[in-house]
Design a protein around this motif. Sequence first.
Motif, PDB file in Angstrom:
ATOM      1  N   VAL A 130      -6.687  -0.702  13.123  1.00  0.00           N
ATOM      2  CA  VAL A 130      -7.298  -1.712  12.265  1.00  0.00           C
ATOM      3  C   VAL A 130      -6.228  -2.730  11.913  1.00  0.00           C
ATOM      4  O   VAL A 130      -5.110  -2.361  11.543  1.00  0.00           O
ATOM      5  CB  VAL A 130      -7.854  -1.060  10.965  1.00  0.00           C
ATOM      6  N   GLU A 131      -6.594  -4.011  12.029  1.00  0.00           N
ATOM      7  CA  GLU A 131      -5.652  -5.067  11.675  1.00  0.00           C
ATOM      8  C   GLU A 131      -6.390  -6.159  10.920  1.00  0.00           C
ATOM      9  O   GLU A 131      -7.483  -6.561  11.312  1.00  0.00           O
ATOM     10  CB  GLU A 131      -5.023  -5.663  12.937  1.00  0.00           C
ATOM     11  N   ALA A 132      -5.788  -6.630   9.835  1.00  0.00           N
ATOM     12  CA  ALA A 132      -6.373  -7.724   9.061  1.00  0.00           C
ATOM     13  C   ALA A 132      -6.075  -9.047   9.757  1.00  0.00           C
ATOM     14  O   ALA A 132      -4.957  -9.272  10.225  1.00  0.00           O
ATOM     15  CB  ALA A 132      -5.818  -7.731   7.648  1.00  0.00           C
ATOM     16  N   GLN A 133      -7.075  -9.919   9.815  1.00  0.00           N
ATOM     17  CA  GLN A 133      -6.885 -11.244  10.391  1.00  0.00           C
ATOM     18  C   GLN A 133      -6.291 -12.219   9.380  1.00  0.00           C
ATOM     19  O   GLN A 133      -5.649 -13.187   9.759  1.00  0.00           O
ATOM     20  CB  GLN A 133      -8.221 -11.805  10.909  1.00  0.00           C
ATOM     21  N   ILE A 134      -6.540 -11.957   8.090  1.00  0.00           N
ATOM     22  CA  ILE A 134      -6.006 -12.816   7.033  1.00  0.00           C
ATOM     23  C   ILE A 134      -5.241 -11.926   6.061  1.00  0.00           C
ATOM     24  O   ILE A 134      -5.804 -11.002   5.489  1.00  0.00           O
ATOM     25  CB  ILE A 134      -7.145 -13.566   6.304  1.00  0.00           C
ATOM     26  N   VAL A 135      -3.949 -12.201   5.896  1.00  0.00           N
ATOM     27  CA  VAL A 135      -3.064 -11.359   5.084  1.00  0.00           C
ATOM     28  C   VAL A 135      -2.265 -12.238   4.134  1.00  0.00           C
ATOM     29  O   VAL A 135      -1.647 -13.215   4.559  1.00  0.00           O
ATOM     30  CB  VAL A 135      -2.085 -10.555   5.984  1.00  0.00           C
ATOM     31  N   GLY A 136      -2.283 -11.875   2.846  1.00  0.00           N
ATOM     32  CA  GLY A 136      -1.485 -12.599   1.862  1.00  0.00           C
ATOM     33  C   GLY A 136       0.005 -12.320   2.026  1.00  0.00           C
ATOM     34  O   GLY A 136       0.817 -13.234   2.025  1.00  0.00           O
ATOM     35  N   ALA A 137       0.376 -11.028   2.154  1.00  0.00           N
ATOM     36  CA  ALA A 137       1.782 -10.643   2.307  1.00  0.00           C
ATOM     37  C   ALA A 137       1.867  -9.321   3.057  1.00  0.00           C
ATOM     38  O   ALA A 137       0.938  -8.509   3.015  1.00  0.00           O
ATOM     39  CB  ALA A 137       2.449 -10.501   0.938  1.00  0.00           C
ATOM     40  N   ARG A 138       2.978  -9.123   3.716  1.00  0.00           N
ATOM     41  CA  ARG A 138       3.269  -7.854   4.387  1.00  0.00           C
ATOM     42  C   ARG A 138       4.461  -7.222   3.674  1.00  0.00           C
ATOM     43  O   ARG A 138       5.475  -7.870   3.446  1.00  0.00           O
ATOM     44  CB  ARG A 138       3.597  -8.072   5.862  1.00  0.00           C
ATOM     45  N   LEU A 139       4.293  -5.947   3.292  1.00  0.00           N
ATOM     46  CA  LEU A 139       5.354  -5.213   2.613  1.00  0.00           C
ATOM     47  C   LEU A 139       5.647  -3.937   3.376  1.00  0.00           C
ATOM     48  O   LEU A 139       4.730  -3.309   3.917  1.00  0.00           O
ATOM     49  CB  LEU A 139       4.929  -4.825   1.189  1.00  0.00           C
ATOM     50  N   ASP A 140       6.898  -3.561   3.415  1.00  0.00           N
ATOM     51  CA  ASP A 140       7.280  -2.271   3.994  1.00  0.00           C
ATOM     52  C   ASP A 140       7.491  -1.289   2.851  1.00  0.00           C
ATOM     53  O   ASP A 140       8.490  -1.368   2.136  1.00  0.00           O
ATOM     54  CB  ASP A 140       8.568  -2.402   4.816  1.00  0.00           C
ATOM     55  N   LEU A 141       6.518  -0.393   2.671  1.00  0.00           N
ATOM     56  CA  LEU A 141       6.623   0.626   1.638  1.00  0.00           C
ATOM     57  C   LEU A 141       6.848   1.982   2.285  1.00  0.00           C
ATOM     58  O   LEU A 141       6.366   2.239   3.386  1.00  0.00           O
ATOM     59  CB  LEU A 141       5.344   0.673   0.785  1.00  0.00           C
ATOM     60  N   ARG A 142       7.563   2.847   1.593  1.00  0.00           N
ATOM     61  CA  ARG A 142       7.747   4.205   2.078  1.00  0.00           C
ATOM     62  C   ARG A 142       6.438   4.977   1.931  1.00  0.00           C
ATOM     63  O   ARG A 142       5.618   4.660   1.057  1.00  0.00           O
ATOM     64  CB  ARG A 142       8.877   4.877   1.296  1.00  0.00           C
ATOM     65  N   PRO A 143       6.219   5.996   2.744  1.00  0.00           N
ATOM     66  CA  PRO A 143       4.958   6.756   2.660  1.00  0.00           C
ATOM     67  C   PRO A 143       4.666   7.330   1.280  1.00  0.00           C
ATOM     68  O   PRO A 143       3.510   7.450   0.901  1.00  0.00           O
ATOM     69  CB  PRO A 143       5.155   7.872   3.690  1.00  0.00           C
ATOM     70  N   GLN A 144       5.704   7.672   0.501  1.00  0.00           N
ATOM     71  CA  GLN A 144       5.475   8.249  -0.822  1.00  0.00           C
ATOM     72  C   GLN A 144       5.196   7.188  -1.887  1.00  0.00           C
ATOM     73  O   GLN A 144       4.904   7.520  -3.030  1.00  0.00           O
ATOM     74  CB  GLN A 144       6.640   9.151  -1.252  1.00  0.00           C
TER      75      GLN A 144
END
Length: 165
Positions: A130-144
């Motif tokens: 699944v991929e969003a076509q419109i995204v405000g921001a991308r963040l790299d968060l840890r799984p926890q």
Amino acid sequence: MLLPDPEQLLLQLAEAIRPKITAQTALVGIHSGGAWIAERLQQMLGSDLPLGTLDISFYRDDFSRIGLHPQAKPSHIPFDVEGCHILLIDDVLYTGRTIRGAMNELFDYGRPASITLAVLVDRGGREMPVEAQIVGARLDLRPQQSLELAQDESGKFTFILHEGA
């Protein structure tokens, strides 16, 4: 970690969505954060834009294991989905399982012409294609870690970052 301002991301989403609106377009927000965002987007983009909400509690792939969420709300789609261009709105995209459930539920209402996914934040960590076509921001968060959209009494949005074990 410095979190983005969800109010600014909302403005960006509105500007990205505006050129995609046709007479056959409708907004559908996923409870709860996506429904809040969809309501605000409707105010920003035009009150004549059809608006619906989905609660995917019964469509979750872990429903039989965890049961019904105590804050389940009814879905409300007050327009004909058949042939409609749906802008599916959610707050945070993570594994993709919520979006899969939302699309399954939408097809129970009819066959849309298209579904475009718009999210405030894509945090990565997909388990579904699944991929969003419109995204405000991308963040790299840890799984926890988890990111929650909150809304105060005045309707202003903020993000809360939760740290797990």
